[in-house]
Each structure stands twice: as structure tokens, then as C-alpha cells.
Design a protein around this motif. Structure first.
Motif, mmCIF file in Angstrom:
data_model
loop_
_atom_site.group_PDB
_atom_site.id
_atom_site.type_symbol
_atom_site.label_atom_id
_atom_site.label_comp_id
_atom_site.label_asym_id
_atom_site.label_seq_id
_atom_site.Cartn_x
_atom_site.Cartn_y
_atom_site.Cartn_z
ATOM 1 N N PHE A 134 0.837 -1.200 0.000
ATOM 2 C CA PHE A 134 0.000 0.000 0.000
ATOM 3 C C PHE A 134 0.870 1.249 0.000
ATOM 4 C CE2 PHE A 134 -2.943 -3.071 1.657
ATOM 5 C CZ PHE A 134 -4.166 -2.663 1.166
ATOM 6 N N VAL A 138 -1.743 6.632 1.691
ATOM 7 C CA VAL A 138 -3.087 6.171 1.356
ATOM 8 C C VAL A 138 -3.618 5.233 2.434
ATOM 9 C CG1 VAL A 138 -4.436 4.825 -0.286
ATOM 10 C CG2 VAL A 138 -2.775 6.478 -1.119
ATOM 11 N N ALA A 145 -9.785 7.285 8.139
ATOM 12 C CA ALA A 145 -11.180 7.394 7.710
ATOM 13 C C ALA A 145 -12.090 6.587 8.618
ATOM 14 C CB ALA A 145 -11.320 6.922 6.268
ATOM 15 N N ILE A 146 -11.591 5.444 9.082
ATOM 16 C CA ILE A 146 -12.414 4.569 9.917
ATOM 17 C C ILE A 146 -12.455 5.056 11.357
ATOM 18 C CG2 ILE A 146 -12.437 2.270 10.935
ATOM 19 C CD1 ILE A 146 -11.494 1.432 8.061
ATOM 20 N N TYR A 229 -3.075 19.244 7.009
ATOM 21 C CA TYR A 229 -3.416 20.163 5.925
ATOM 22 C C TYR A 229 -4.702 19.702 5.234
ATOM 23 C CZ TYR A 229 -3.396 22.042 1.183
ATOM 24 O OH TYR A 229 -3.771 22.610 0.000
ATOM 25 N N LEU A 230 -4.809 18.372 5.020
ATOM 26 C CA LEU A 230 -5.996 17.831 4.368
ATOM 27 C C LEU A 230 -7.232 17.963 5.256
ATOM 28 C CD1 LEU A 230 -4.528 14.565 2.784
ATOM 29 C CD2 LEU A 230 -5.103 16.686 1.615
ATOM 30 N N LEU A 232 -7.566 16.144 8.153
ATOM 31 C CA LEU A 232 -7.854 14.858 8.778
ATOM 32 C C LEU A 232 -6.982 14.591 9.999
ATOM 33 C CD1 LEU A 232 -8.109 12.936 5.421
ATOM 34 C CD2 LEU A 232 -9.996 13.483 6.933
ATOM 35 N N LEU B 28 -11.060 -3.348 6.367
ATOM 36 C CA LEU B 28 -11.105 -1.894 6.519
ATOM 37 C C LEU B 28 -12.553 -1.426 6.640
ATOM 38 C CD1 LEU B 28 -8.558 -0.161 6.419
ATOM 39 C CD2 LEU B 28 -9.134 0.463 4.098
ATOM 40 N N VAL B 29 -13.379 -1.912 5.705
ATOM 41 C CA VAL B 29 -14.777 -1.488 5.717
ATOM 42 C C VAL B 29 -15.546 -2.199 6.818
ATOM 43 C CG1 VAL B 29 -16.918 -1.609 4.406
ATOM 44 C CG2 VAL B 29 -14.845 -0.757 3.334
ATOM 45 N N ILE B 32 -15.582 -0.466 10.354
ATOM 46 C CA ILE B 32 -16.211 0.832 10.602
ATOM 47 C C ILE B 32 -17.062 0.741 11.862
ATOM 48 C CG2 ILE B 32 -17.846 2.536 9.706
ATOM 49 C CD1 ILE B 32 -17.211 1.374 6.928
ATOM 50 N N VAL B 254 -1.815 12.459 -3.902
ATOM 51 C CA VAL B 254 -3.077 12.665 -3.189
ATOM 52 C C VAL B 254 -3.125 14.076 -2.610
ATOM 53 C CG1 VAL B 254 -4.411 11.972 -1.159
ATOM 54 C CG2 VAL B 254 -3.384 10.235 -2.615
ATOM 55 N N THR B 258 -5.150 17.758 -4.007
ATOM 56 C CA THR B 258 -5.986 18.597 -3.153
ATOM 57 C C THR B 258 -5.542 20.059 -3.227
ATOM 58 O OG1 THR B 258 -6.252 16.712 -1.682
ATOM 59 C CG2 THR B 258 -6.893 18.855 -0.825
ATOM 60 N N LEU B 269 -10.482 10.364 -2.942
ATOM 61 C CA LEU B 269 -10.250 9.675 -1.672
ATOM 62 C C LEU B 269 -10.476 10.623 -0.491
ATOM 63 C CD1 LEU B 269 -9.166 7.211 -0.062
ATOM 64 C CD2 LEU B 269 -6.893 8.163 -0.350
ATOM 65 N N VAL B 270 -9.869 11.817 -0.581
ATOM 66 C CA VAL B 270 -9.967 12.755 0.542
ATOM 67 C C VAL B 270 -11.413 13.175 0.766
ATOM 68 C CG1 VAL B 270 -9.268 15.017 1.371
ATOM 69 C CG2 VAL B 270 -7.594 13.557 0.259
ATOM 70 N N ILE B 273 -13.382 10.445 2.405
ATOM 71 C CA ILE B 273 -13.142 10.311 3.844
ATOM 72 C C ILE B 273 -13.995 11.314 4.610
ATOM 73 C CG2 ILE B 273 -11.410 10.560 5.663
ATOM 74 C CD1 ILE B 273 -9.350 9.520 3.668
ATOM 75 N N PHE B 274 -14.070 12.533 4.090
ATOM 76 C CA PHE B 274 -14.870 13.564 4.768
ATOM 77 C C PHE B 274 -16.354 13.225 4.782
ATOM 78 C CE2 PHE B 274 -11.297 16.628 4.117
ATOM 79 C CZ PHE B 274 -11.172 16.963 5.451
ATOM 80 N N ARG B 276 -17.641 10.253 4.606
ATOM 81 C CA ARG B 276 -17.837 8.885 5.087
ATOM 82 C C ARG B 276 -18.384 7.983 3.990
ATOM 83 N NH1 ARG B 276 -17.357 8.381 10.309
ATOM 84 N NH2 ARG B 276 -16.894 10.292 11.411
ATOM 85 N N TYR B 278 -17.597 5.176 2.505
ATOM 86 C CA TYR B 278 -16.594 4.145 2.776
ATOM 87 C C TYR B 278 -16.287 3.254 1.579
ATOM 88 C CZ TYR B 278 -16.896 5.508 7.622
ATOM 89 O OH TYR B 278 -16.859 6.219 8.778
ATOM 90 N N VAL B 281 -13.680 4.945 -0.389
ATOM 91 C CA VAL B 281 -12.387 4.844 0.296
ATOM 92 C C VAL B 281 -11.771 3.482 0.026
ATOM 93 C CG1 VAL B 281 -11.222 4.802 2.540
ATOM 94 C CG2 VAL B 281 -13.049 6.450 2.125
ATOM 95 N N THR B 285 -8.407 2.879 -2.291
ATOM 96 C CA THR B 285 -7.269 2.255 -1.611
ATOM 97 C C THR B 285 -6.842 0.991 -2.346
ATOM 98 O OG1 THR B 285 -8.222 3.067 0.438
ATOM 99 C CG2 THR B 285 -6.459 1.478 0.637
#
Lengths: 289, 312
Positions: A134, A138, A145-146, A229-230, A232, B28-29, B32, B254, B258, B269-270, B273-274, B276, B278, B281, B285
Motif C-alpha cells: 500500500f 493512502v 477514515a475509519i 493540511y488535508l 484529517l 477496513l470497511v 467501521i 493525493v 488537493t 479519496l480525501v 473520507i470527509f 464517510r 466508505y 475509500v 485504496t
């Protein structure tokens, strides 16, 4: 102690060495000076900073650099210098803590895998391959995110992703040292496996990890400020350099100073750690100058 | 064994890695917090509706069965639906590939354009002020945050000089290229620090090598020796270095997407994430990880093609 090391005992000679001869020492000393400087700024921030970093002062908003505000003010009238000074606390902490957890986890797992061998080793190497497949940032973003965006999530994500480099580094060293004479000697004395691994082998292969951790701090500080900056990572209104740059981006046509100075702070801190890494590598004889 | 035989054997070795990637993305998912069905239906949903959706998506099955469903869908190119864009994830990603691809390829080309002359200059003038200046750049360049560098370039070249657009992605190809200059330069400046550093080191080694001495002994001019003997040989490790940094390159893209509001996969992706989102995402990924694996394979291929001695 080597002849070279003895000759370093003299402060005067050291000074001259730093000026022209001892490039390795110059790197180390300059790097250490920069980092100690930032550490002092971080510790004494409340006494050094001329203004409060959070309180709004709309009467003074968007002022350019002046005697009153040496680095200008942002759109809320907050003093950029004070925010950069307080930002050193967060960013230095991100760099140090952000490396500490991966270092501890990676070193332990890598040492155990290298020493135990067998299925433990195979399993760990497979996991390592997957994590390395990965893109670093990322995977971190996906983990954040989770969890919730924030500094804690940043540390957790970093610990989950960053340990692999240390594990690989230490494992390779342990594999070499495992068959060396002093380990055989320790084993023949009847020492337990954990004592041999953590008291005999590990101290001998930690130097490489320490040097790597210094250059890793650079990446971690950059990753931390990028994620902030993003939006997050560290959340506004906390004074963090990446956050400050994000907040200033809307004002680049009118107020360049909001984005410029926090960025320079990141560059200077990263430069300090880079020099420190180079200097340490040369001192430990791990890399040719 | 033929030296290109790895083209057939290597993908077999990649299977465990790809398998691991799929497992990781699946969990990952799965990890949550909260109930994904309630997330889908909102808080006022009836227990019957929840149970229905649960059965529909196979969420009441054991985890292993769910994973097999996931793999089955994946092999059919089905990565779930985006909640925000109300469309399947794969076409959504496909729409965003072009800017990211342009950014990555452009950055690598620009990196070589910067790094090769700088490294050559430093290696040939080793120990001089020029060398020290270039080495200073490589040390400092590692610590330049890409997002900040991008903004600085915008301030200088877009705001003050008005040479390039501030942000966005044009309509025509020419306009797209115009929009890509500053983003690519941002990534390239950071990446060229690493590349210059390594290229300089391998050039110095090649300059002192036996084959270079032999070429000089034949009476070839130094410039010829450098261009035909030293440069090609020292570029081979660079291919590997770029391969190692593919992950870094994608991560950098990435952030840079932005900064410049480029409608690429990174920005997707960004935003996901904001909001949600998923499944997006997970999809992005997954695609990024597979791209990294594939690009590493391509780098191996290039290395073997460039150097007959290399065996993988």
C-alpha cells in the motif's frame, strides 16, 4: 577509543573541525543545534510567544509583517509568529511520538520474527509485504477514515503502518547476529531465549534503527502536517503548521505570509532531522559521507 | 532459466500479496464503527427494513462467506456503490484516473529532467562549491512539504507572474497540460532531491569503475565516456529507486491534487473520507495498492531489459 575520537576531545580542535575538516560532525552538530532549538521553543512557548495563538483579534486581521507582528497576522488577527512557536509543540510531538510507537512495535516484532524463525517469521513477512504494497499515506488515510480524524487517530494509523520498516530492518540484522559466536556463547551459558534476544542481540543491532528513525522523523512530520493540511489530522483552531497552511491558502493572493512562514518552519525542522540522520549515520559508520 | 522467465513466475508470487491486499481492504470497511445498515438507512429505520437489507447484502452471513462474496464481486469489477455520487465505485474511479496518471507520469519525467543534469554536474565537479550546493538541495529538498511547495509555486508563478492557472483541470488537452505544469513540478522538486542524491552516488561509482577507465584508455573524450558509459549504467539503479518510491509518489499526488483542486483519484479519496463514503475509500485504496504492485513489477521488467546481467 580511536585516535580520531581522542583528537575530538579538544573543544578548539572541534571548532576547527566543524569549520572545514569534519563534515560528519558538522552535520551532526548543526542538526542537533536545530532540533534542540526547536525543542526549547516548544517547551518555552508560553514565555516566548508575544501573543495568544488562539484568541481572535479581528481589529488586527491580515496585517503584513511589521514590528508589532514580525510574521504578520492571519484572517482572525492571530499573530503568525506566536502560532508558529506554539505549532512547534504539536509538530515536534508528532515527529517524536509518531516515530516512537512504530519503532517499539517494529523492533520487537522484527526481533522476535528473526530470532524465532519458522512460521512466525513467514507470517510476519507476509503481513509486511502486504502493508508495504500500500502507498504509505493512502493506507494511513484509509485507517484515519475509519477512526475519527484527529491526532490520536494519526498516531494509531502511523503505528499500524509505520512499524514495517523497523521490523524489516531489525529482522535482517537479527538473522545475521543469531549465528554469531557471542550468541552461541550466551546460549551455552544457559541464558533464556528472551534474555539472549533482548539483552545480547538487540543492543547490537539497534544503531541502524536509531539512524533510520531520525530520517523517519522527517517523513512523519511531513505526513502529519500533510494529513492536518488535508483536514484529517490536528483540528483547528489548534496552532499546527499544516493546519495554518491550509487556513492561509484562501488568502494567497492578498496575504502570502500566512502560508509561507509555517511552511518554512516545517522545512527547518525537517532539515534539522535530516542533518541529524546523516551525521549519526556517518558517526556509526553506516553510510559513507 | 531464461532471464525473462520471471514475467511468468513473478505474478504467481504476487498472488499472496494481492490476496492480503483484498483481505485488508475487506476488513477496513468491516471495522467501521457502528452498523453499516443503519448508516445506509438512517436512524429511523424499522427493524424489518434493517433485517431485509442485512440479508440482501449478505451481512447476516459468517465473515468468511462475506469475504468470498466480496471477492466474487471484485472479480466482476463490482466495488459497491458510492453514497455521495449515487453511482458504482469502479466507473467513478475510472473517471478520475486521467489527472492522477498525468500527474504521476509527468512528475517522473520532470524529476529525471531535473535530477540527471544536477547529478551529472555534482558528480563531475565533485567537491566543488557546485557539488556542495546541489547536495544541500538534496538534503533540504527531502524535507519540503509538497502541499506547501505547491502553494509557494502558485504564489510565485500564478498569482505574481500569472503564467499558470491557480487550480483546476482544463477542457482541451493543451489546457490540461497547462494546468498540470505546477502540480508536476511540485512533486518533481521533492522527488528529484532523492533521485539526485542516489544518481550522484552511482555516477561517482561508475566514473571510477574499470569500464570507464578502459574507455578513457581507448582515447575516448571524457564527455563521450560520460554520456555513453557512465550515464546509462548509473541510471539503472534509478529505475529501482523510482519503483521503491511509487508508494510515496502516489501519496504525494493525493496531497498535491488537493492543493491544486485536480479532479483525480487522490481528491476523490480525501472527499470520500470527509463524507464517510466508505465504499469509495475502499475502492480507491484497493486500486492504489494494486497500481503500486503492478508498477513495481514494471520496474523489475525495465531493470532486466536495461541490464542483461540482472537476474530476478
Amino acid at each position: 577509543m580511536s585516535v580520531e575520537a581522542l583528537s575530538r576531545g579538544n573543544w578548539l580542535a572541534r571548532g576547527f573541525g566543524a569549520l572545514g575538516l569534519g563534515r560528519a560532525n558538522l552535520n551532526l552538530r548543526l542538526g542537533a543545534a536545530i532540533i534542540v532549538g526547536w525543542a526549547l521553543i516548544a517547551v518555552f512557548a508560553p514565555w516566548i510567544a508575544p501573543y495568544d495563538p488562539i484568541t481572535h483579534n479581528l481589529a488586527d486581521k491580515l496585517q503584513g509583517p511589521s514590528l508589532l507582528h514580525p510574521l504578520g497576522t492571519d484572517n482572525f488577527g492571530r499573530d503568525i509568529l506566536s502560532r508558529v512557536i506554539y505549532g512547534a509543540r504539536i509538530d515536534l510531538q508528532m515527529g517524536v511520538l509518531g516515530v516512537l510507537f512504530p519503532f517499539l512495535i517494529g523492533t520487537t516484532l522484527g526481533a522476535i520474527a528473526g530470532y524465532a524463525g519458522g512460521w512466525v517469521d513467514i507470517l510476519l513477512m507476509r503481513i509486511l509485504d502486504v502493508v508495504l504494497a500500500f502507498p504509505f499515506l493512502v493506507l494511513m488515510l484509509a485507517i484515519i477514515a475509519i477512526l475519527q480524524p484527529g491526532l490520536t487517530s494519526f498516531y494509531i494509523a502511523l503505528a499500524l503502518v509505520g512499524w514495517v520498516s523497523y521490523a524489516r530492518l531489525v529482522r535482517a540484522q537479527v538473522l545475521v547476529l543469531k549465528t554469531s559466536d557471542f550468541v552461541t556463547a550466551a546460549r551455552s551459558l544457559g541464558f533464556g531465549r528472551f534474555r539472549i534476544l533482548f539483552r545480547h542481540i538487540l543492543p547490537n543491532c539497534i544503531a541502524g534503527s536509531i539512524v533510520f528513525s531520525m530520517s523517519d522523523v522527517v517523513l512523519v512530520v511531513l505526513a502529519g502536517s500533510s494529513i492536518s493540511y488535508l483536514g484529517l489530522g490536528v483540528q483547528p483552531p489548534t496552532a499546527e503548521w499544516g493546519v495554518m497552511i491550509a487556513e492561509g491558502q484562501n488568502f494567497i493572493t492578498t496575504a502570502w505570509w500566512i502560508t509561507t512562514f509555517p511552511g518554512l518552519a516545517i522545512v527547518l525542522m525537517a532539515f534539522g532531522f535530516s542533518l541529524l540522520a546523516d551525521g549519526l549515520a556517518e558517526r556509526f559508520g553506516l553510510r559513507q559521507p | 532459466m531464461h532471464r525473462y522467465a520471471f514475467i511468468l513466475t513473478r505474478p504467481l508470487q504476487l498472488i499472496p500479496v494481492l490476496f492480503g491486499i483484498s483481505v485488508l481492504c475487506f476488513f477496513l470497511v468491516k471495522s467501521i464503527p457502528g452498523d453499516p445498515v443503519r448508516l445506509l438507512l438512517g436512524t429511523k429505520s424499522t427493524p424489518e427494513a434493517v433485517a431485509r437489507i442485512r440479508a440482501q447484502y449478505g451481512l447476516d452471513e459468517p465473515l468468511l462467506t462475506q469475504y468470498i462474496y466480496f471477492l466474487k464481486n471484485l472479480s466482476a469489477g463490482e466495488m459497491g456503490h458510492s453514497l455521495l455520487y449515487k453511482m458504482p465505485v469502479l466507473p467513478l474511479i475510472a473517471e478520475r484516473v486521467v489527472p492522477t496518471l498525468m500527474l504521476v507520469v509527468g512528475s517522473v519525467l520532470l524529476t529525471l529532467l531535473i535530477a540527471v543534469p544536477l547529478a551529472s554536474l555534482a558528480a563531475l565537479k565533485r567537491g566543488t562549491a557546485t557539488d556542495h550546493a546541489i547536495r544541500g538541495f538534496t538534503t533540504a529538498g527531502l524535507g519540503f512539504p509538497a502541499f506547501w511547495l505547491g502553494i509557494m509555486l502558485i504564489i510565485v508563478f500564478s498569482v505574481k507572474l500569472g503564467l499558470f492557472p491557480v487550480a483546476g483541470f482544463g477542457e482541451s488537452w493543451l489546457s490540461k497540460l497547462h494546468h498540470m505544469v505546477l502540480p508536476c513540478l511540485t512533486v518533481a522538486l521533492a522527488l528529484s532531491a532523492i533521485v539526485t542524491r542516489n544518481l550522484r552516488a552511482s555516477m561517482i561509482a561508475e566514473l571510477a569503475s574499470d569500464h570507464a577507465t578502459a574507455a578513457r584508455a581507448k582515447g575516448l573524450p571524457e564527455s563521450w565516456v560520460f554520456r555513453r558509459h557512465v550515464l546509462p549504467n548509473s541510471l539503472i539503479p534509478t529505475i529501482n529507486l523510482l519503483a521503491i518510491n511509487v508508494g510515496w509518489l502516489i501519496g504525494g499526488s493525493v496531497v498535491v491534487e488537493t492543493v491544486f483542486s485536480l479532479p483525480g483519484m487522490g481528491q476523490l479519496l480525501v472527499r470520500a473520507i470527509f463524507t464517510r463514503d466508505y465504499m469509495v475509500v475502499q475502492g480507491v485504496t484497493l486500486v492504489f495498492a494494486c497500481a503500486t504492485v503492478v508498477l513495481n513489477f514494471v520496474a523489475d521488467l525495465l531493470t532486466v531489459a536495461a541490464d542483461p546481467r540482472v537476474k530476478i
